[in-house]
Design a protein around this motif. Structure first.
Motif, PDB file in Angstrom:
ATOM      1  N   SER A  53       0.862  -1.192   0.000  1.00 31.05           N
ATOM      2  CA  SER A  53       0.000   0.000   0.000  1.00 31.05           C
ATOM      3  C   SER A  53       0.895   1.237   0.000  1.00 31.05           C
ATOM      4  CB  SER A  53      -0.908  -0.014   1.226  1.00 31.05           C
ATOM      5  OG  SER A  53      -0.106  -0.083   2.363  1.00 31.05           O
ATOM      6  N   SER A  54       0.272   2.368   0.055  1.00 31.99           N
ATOM      7  CA  SER A  54       0.959   3.653   0.193  1.00 31.99           C
ATOM      8  C   SER A  54       1.951   3.912  -0.940  1.00 31.99           C
ATOM      9  CB  SER A  54       1.652   3.709   1.552  1.00 31.99           C
ATOM     10  OG  SER A  54       1.864   5.036   1.879  1.00 31.99           O
ATOM     11  N   GLY A  55       3.263   4.008  -0.635  1.00 26.60           N
ATOM     12  CA  GLY A  55       4.227   4.343  -1.687  1.00 26.60           C
ATOM     13  C   GLY A  55       4.331   5.843  -1.852  1.00 26.60           C
ATOM     14  N   TYR A  56       4.743   6.252  -3.023  1.00 33.16           N
ATOM     15  CA  TYR A  56       4.960   7.680  -3.255  1.00 33.16           C
ATOM     16  C   TYR A  56       3.731   8.321  -3.898  1.00 33.16           C
ATOM     17  CZ  TYR A  56       6.474   5.264  -7.491  1.00 33.16           C
ATOM     18  OH  TYR A  56       6.545   4.424  -8.581  1.00 33.16           O
ATOM     19  N   LEU A  57       3.780   9.658  -3.938  1.00 29.84           N
ATOM     20  CA  LEU A  57       2.662  10.429  -4.484  1.00 29.84           C
ATOM     21  C   LEU A  57       2.842  10.572  -5.992  1.00 29.84           C
ATOM     22  CD1 LEU A  57       0.400  11.783  -2.884  1.00 29.84           C
ATOM     23  CD2 LEU A  57       1.756  13.866  -2.833  1.00 29.84           C
ATOM     24  N   LEU A  58       1.782  10.365  -6.761  1.00 36.94           N
ATOM     25  CA  LEU A  58       1.896  10.631  -8.195  1.00 36.94           C
ATOM     26  C   LEU A  58       0.662  11.364  -8.726  1.00 36.94           C
ATOM     27  CD1 LEU A  58       0.103   8.161  -9.531  1.00 36.94           C
ATOM     28  CD2 LEU A  58       2.224   6.915  -9.311  1.00 36.94           C
ATOM     29  N   ASN A  59       0.874  12.062  -9.819  1.00 29.52           N
ATOM     30  CA  ASN A  59      -0.203  12.863 -10.411  1.00 29.52           C
ATOM     31  C   ASN A  59      -0.644  12.245 -11.728  1.00 29.52           C
ATOM     32  OD1 ASN A  59       0.040  15.018  -8.460  1.00 29.52           O
ATOM     33  ND2 ASN A  59       1.991  15.455  -9.453  1.00 29.52           N
ATOM     34  N   LEU A  60      -1.947  12.286 -11.955  1.00 32.42           N
ATOM     35  CA  LEU A  60      -2.498  11.833 -13.244  1.00 32.42           C
ATOM     36  C   LEU A  60      -3.279  12.985 -13.839  1.00 32.42           C
ATOM     37  CD1 LEU A  60      -4.170   8.322 -12.790  1.00 32.42           C
ATOM     38  CD2 LEU A  60      -2.022   8.852 -13.960  1.00 32.42           C
ATOM     39  N   HIS A  61      -2.825  13.481 -14.972  1.00 34.72           N
ATOM     40  CA  HIS A  61      -3.626  14.472 -15.689  1.00 34.72           C
ATOM     41  C   HIS A  61      -3.450  14.248 -17.182  1.00 34.72           C
ATOM     42  CE1 HIS A  61       0.099  16.858 -16.036  1.00 34.72           C
ATOM     43  NE2 HIS A  61       0.278  16.575 -14.782  1.00 34.72           N
ATOM     44  N   GLY A  62      -4.143  15.038 -17.991  1.00 30.66           N
ATOM     45  CA  GLY A  62      -4.029  14.871 -19.442  1.00 30.66           C
ATOM     46  C   GLY A  62      -4.414  13.458 -19.858  1.00 30.66           C
ATOM     47  N   PRO A  63      -3.624  12.840 -20.764  1.00 29.97           N
ATOM     48  CA  PRO A  63      -3.966  11.509 -21.269  1.00 29.97           C
ATOM     49  C   PRO A  63      -4.003  10.434 -20.167  1.00 29.97           C
ATOM     50  CG  PRO A  63      -2.348  12.552 -22.684  1.00 29.97           C
ATOM     51  CD  PRO A  63      -2.487  13.436 -21.483  1.00 29.97           C
ATOM     52  N   GLY A  64      -3.263  10.648 -19.067  1.00 33.33           N
ATOM     53  CA  GLY A  64      -3.299   9.693 -17.958  1.00 33.33           C
ATOM     54  C   GLY A  64      -4.685   9.673 -17.326  1.00 33.33           C
ATOM     55  N   TYR A  65      -5.261  10.860 -17.158  1.00 39.20           N
ATOM     56  CA  TYR A  65      -6.613  10.975 -16.602  1.00 39.20           C
ATOM     57  C   TYR A  65      -7.619  10.371 -17.585  1.00 39.20           C
ATOM     58  CZ  TYR A  65     -10.657  13.107 -14.316  1.00 39.20           C
ATOM     59  OH  TYR A  65     -11.855  13.314 -13.674  1.00 39.20           O
ATOM     60  N   THR A  66      -7.410  10.668 -18.872  1.00 36.71           N
ATOM     61  CA  THR A  66      -8.331  10.144 -19.897  1.00 36.71           C
ATOM     62  C   THR A  66      -8.278   8.622 -19.952  1.00 36.71           C
ATOM     63  OG1 THR A  66      -7.885  12.150 -21.137  1.00 36.71           O
ATOM     64  CG2 THR A  66      -8.986  10.399 -22.339  1.00 36.71           C
ATOM     65  N   ALA A 107      -5.612  26.157 -10.703  1.00 33.02           N
ATOM     66  CA  ALA A 107      -5.972  26.954 -11.880  1.00 33.02           C
ATOM     67  C   ALA A 107      -5.035  26.632 -13.046  1.00 33.02           C
ATOM     68  CB  ALA A 107      -5.912  28.437 -11.544  1.00 33.02           C
ATOM     69  N   ALA A 108      -3.755  26.336 -12.739  1.00 31.94           N
ATOM     70  CA  ALA A 108      -2.797  26.041 -13.822  1.00 31.94           C
ATOM     71  C   ALA A 108      -3.016  24.634 -14.382  1.00 31.94           C
ATOM     72  CB  ALA A 108      -1.367  26.190 -13.306  1.00 31.94           C
ATOM     73  N   VAL A 109      -3.296  23.655 -13.495  1.00 32.81           N
ATOM     74  CA  VAL A 109      -3.380  22.252 -13.943  1.00 32.81           C
ATOM     75  C   VAL A 109      -4.769  21.903 -14.471  1.00 32.81           C
ATOM     76  CG1 VAL A 109      -3.157  19.835 -13.175  1.00 32.81           C
ATOM     77  CG2 VAL A 109      -1.517  21.536 -12.394  1.00 32.81           C
ATOM     78  N   GLY A 110      -5.796  22.497 -13.889  1.00 35.76           N
ATOM     79  CA  GLY A 110      -7.170  22.198 -14.319  1.00 35.76           C
ATOM     80  C   GLY A 110      -7.802  21.140 -13.432  1.00 35.76           C
ATOM     81  N   THR A 111      -9.064  20.834 -13.695  1.00 34.22           N
ATOM     82  CA  THR A 111      -9.790  19.936 -12.791  1.00 34.22           C
ATOM     83  C   THR A 111      -9.679  18.464 -13.192  1.00 34.22           C
ATOM     84  OG1 THR A 111     -11.727  20.435 -14.097  1.00 34.22           O
ATOM     85  CG2 THR A 111     -11.539  21.588 -11.993  1.00 34.22           C
ATOM     86  N   ARG A 112      -9.264  18.204 -14.446  1.00 35.66           N
ATOM     87  CA  ARG A 112      -9.125  16.792 -14.853  1.00 35.66           C
ATOM     88  C   ARG A 112      -7.756  16.296 -14.414  1.00 35.66           C
ATOM     89  NH1 ARG A 112     -12.336  14.518 -18.495  1.00 35.66           N
ATOM     90  NH2 ARG A 112     -10.666  13.561 -19.700  1.00 35.66           N
ATOM     91  N   ALA A 113      -7.595  16.192 -13.097  1.00 39.13           N
ATOM     92  CA  ALA A 113      -6.305  15.801 -12.532  1.00 39.13           C
ATOM     93  C   ALA A 113      -6.538  15.087 -11.203  1.00 39.13           C
ATOM     94  CB  ALA A 113      -5.444  17.038 -12.313  1.00 39.13           C
ATOM     95  N   LEU A 114      -5.663  14.136 -10.897  1.00 37.54           N
ATOM     96  CA  LEU A 114      -5.757  13.393  -9.638  1.00 37.54           C
ATOM     97  C   LEU A 114      -4.369  13.314  -9.015  1.00 37.54           C
ATOM     98  CD1 LEU A 114      -7.843  10.436 -11.091  1.00 37.54           C
ATOM     99  CD2 LEU A 114      -8.675  11.947  -9.274  1.00 37.54           C
ATOM    100  N   SER A 115      -4.294  13.477  -7.685  1.00 35.53           N
ATOM    101  CA  SER A 115      -3.056  13.229  -6.945  1.00 35.53           C
ATOM    102  C   SER A 115      -3.295  12.019  -6.067  1.00 35.53           C
ATOM    103  CB  SER A 115      -2.722  14.410  -6.030  1.00 35.53           C
ATOM    104  OG  SER A 115      -2.121  15.405  -6.765  1.00 35.53           O
ATOM    105  N   LEU A 116      -2.471  10.997  -6.255  1.00 40.45           N
ATOM    106  CA  LEU A 116      -2.757   9.716  -5.588  1.00 40.45           C
ATOM    107  C   LEU A 116      -1.481   9.103  -5.043  1.00 40.45           C
ATOM    108  CD1 LEU A 116      -4.657   8.352  -8.667  1.00 40.45           C
ATOM    109  CD2 LEU A 116      -5.786   8.797  -6.477  1.00 40.45           C
ATOM    110  N   PHE A 117      -1.612   8.324  -3.969  1.00 43.12           N
ATOM    111  CA  PHE A 117      -0.508   7.451  -3.603  1.00 43.12           C
ATOM    112  C   PHE A 117      -0.486   6.314  -4.611  1.00 43.12           C
ATOM    113  CE2 PHE A 117      -0.806   9.338   0.692  1.00 43.12           C
ATOM    114  CZ  PHE A 117       0.521   9.722   0.794  1.00 43.12           C
TER     115      PHE A 117
END
Ligand SMILES: Cc1cc2nc3c(=O)[nH]c(=O)nc-3n(C[C@H](O)[C@H](O)[C@H](O)COP(=O)(O)OP(=O)(O)OC[C@H]3O[C@@H](n4cnc5c(N)ncnc54)[C@H](O)[C@@H]3O)c2cc1C
Length: 400
Positions: A53-66, A107-117
């Motif tokens: 479980s847990s691990g490091y923090l990563l972001n998903l936006h753009g095509p990753g979110y799609t 505001a810079a990244v937009g709402t189609r983004a996720l920050s997840l472990f």
């Protein structure tokens, strides 16, 4: 003759095709999900003894979110989303240099983004596949043999598994790649840096909740995020002339040597390193001419590791897995044609992300004080509404 366990043994009489996936990480579980949706029976082999479980923090936006959307994961991931937080850039002694409020980042990244472990992304994928995939922990391939119609994998205990497709999704130090394509040095391009990250058992006292404290100096970056209990974590990256020596030294001494002089809660956070949860590795890209050999295909970091400097490896793992399932479905029985088509569709994106990662090294390990200063000016400028719009557009361009 020695018995070969067909991966479809639980579905006698079924006409479904069988796939073996090596690695129950992001790429492997996403592939299991998509392949199952397209009518495959899937067995997943994972070296770790149990789920992590847990691990490091990563972001998903753009095509990753799609891609997460296409895989139907967004509702489960949104429940685990950490959201945006305020970033405070600090001097080496911990004094505040500048602050970027969470609203500015949003505001810079937009709402189609996720920050997840990373572990939360894996858990969401695991929950999505657990009911149908045969997931076996504590196991790894010892031998992989191909004939024109099938792949046979031999495990450590002598068990042999047969399938029509094998997906090697076992990360940057892939065993499948070693067994089928050749040894790691043939494909690993060392970028001369180390990366470390670990979750914090106790939120850092010196950093207020909802704030990430970041130090960026010549050759190194350290960040400590206080996002409350069970959600606080760290990130470290530094230039390193001899990554092999630092790997041998180990995470705690190497990170303490590289960052132990820093204030602002960073040195204290280093005291919480736990060998069971720390991620510590050299940074290197995987560069290969081909990602498949007959019925064995590599996916995710095993095939094309773009590195942490791209901030995009998980996104590509999801996108690659999603497209792999879809392309196989479109080519019917012609697995080899499907793998070739999938690869030629994905290669330009991987190429672009690897190039962006190499450029991005300077953001994590600036070559000089001037580079540090220039990056700070860019961060200050982001707070001006007009510039913020430009930044949003440039993020959108990189995502297209
Ligand atoms: C600190 C850090 C921050 C990052 N931030 C981001 C980010 O913000 N956004 C983003 O998109 N990406 C990010 N990445 C990159 C991303 O985490 C990786 O690209 C992604 O995890 C790759 O997924 P994968 O499934 O290919 O490999 P992995 O996640 O490495 O999974 C491989 C799996 O295979 C298993 N395995 C390994 N060897 C064997 C074997 N021999 N037999 C069986 N199983 C085996 C492993 O135990 C593991 O479960 C970051 C990476 C790091 C290190």
């Amino acid at each position: 003759m020695e018995a070969v366990e067909s991966t479809a043994h639980r579905h006698a009489g079924s006409s479904r095709r069988r796939a073996l996936v090596i690695g129950a990480g992001i790429a492997g579980l996403a592939a299991a999900l998509r392949l199952h949706q397209h009518g495959w029976d899937v067995v997943v082999l994972e070296r770790a003894p149990s789920r992590r479980s847990s691990g490091y923090l990563l972001n998903l936006h753009g095509p990753g979110y799609t891609a997460a959307e296409r895989l139907g994961l967004v509702p489960a991931l949104t429940r685990r989303d950490i959201g945006f937080f305020t970033s405070v850039l600090v001097h080496a002694d911990g004094r505040e240099k500048l602050r970027v409020p969470s609203e500015v980042t949003e505001a810079a990244v937009g709402t189609r983004a996720l920050s997840l472990f990373r572990g939360d992304l894996e858990s969401a994928l695991y929950d999505a596949v657990a009911d149908f995939a045969d997931i076996r922990f504590g196991t790894t391939p010892q031998e992989i043999v191909q004939t024109p119609g099938e792949v046979v994998v031999t495990l450590g205990d002598g068990t042999r598994l047969q399938a029509e497709l094998l997906v090697g999704a076992d990360g940057v130090h892939s065993r499948v790649r070693e067994l089928v394509f050749g040894s790691e040095p043939d494909y690993f391009v060392d970028l001369g840096h180390m990366v470390g990250a670990f979750p914090l058992r106790t939120p850092p006292e010196r950093i207020p909740e909802g704030v990430g404290s970041t130090y960026i100096g010549p050759g190194r970056t350290a960040a400590v995020m206080n996002l409350g209990p069970q959600r606080s974590s760290t990130f470290f990256a530094y230039r390193c002339p001899d990554p092999g020596a630092d790997l041998s030294l180990g995470a705690e001494p190497a990170l303490t040597r590289a960052f132990g002089d820093l204030g602002g809660g960073i040195a204290e956070a280093l005291q919480q390193i736990d060998p069971a949860t720390v991620f510590f590795d050299s940074v290197g890209q995987i560069v290969m001419d081909r990602w498949s050999r007959d019925r064995v295909v590599l996916l995710g970091d095993a095939a094309w590791c773009v590195t942490v400097f791209a901030g995009y490896g998980a996104a590509l793992a999801l996108d690659g897995a999603d497209r792999l399932g879809t392309t196989l479905a479109a080519h019917g029985d012609d697995i080899l044609a499907a793998l070739a088509a999938w690869e030629s569709e994905l290669r330009p994106e991987v190429h672009k992300r690897q190039a962006l990662a190499r450029k991005g090294i300077a953001r994590f390990a600036p070559p000089s004080r001037f580079h540090v200063w220039a990056a700070e000016q860019a961060l200050r400028a982001i707070q001006l509404p007009g510039i913020r719009t430009l930044v949003r557009r440039s993020i959108q361009r990189a995502n297209n």
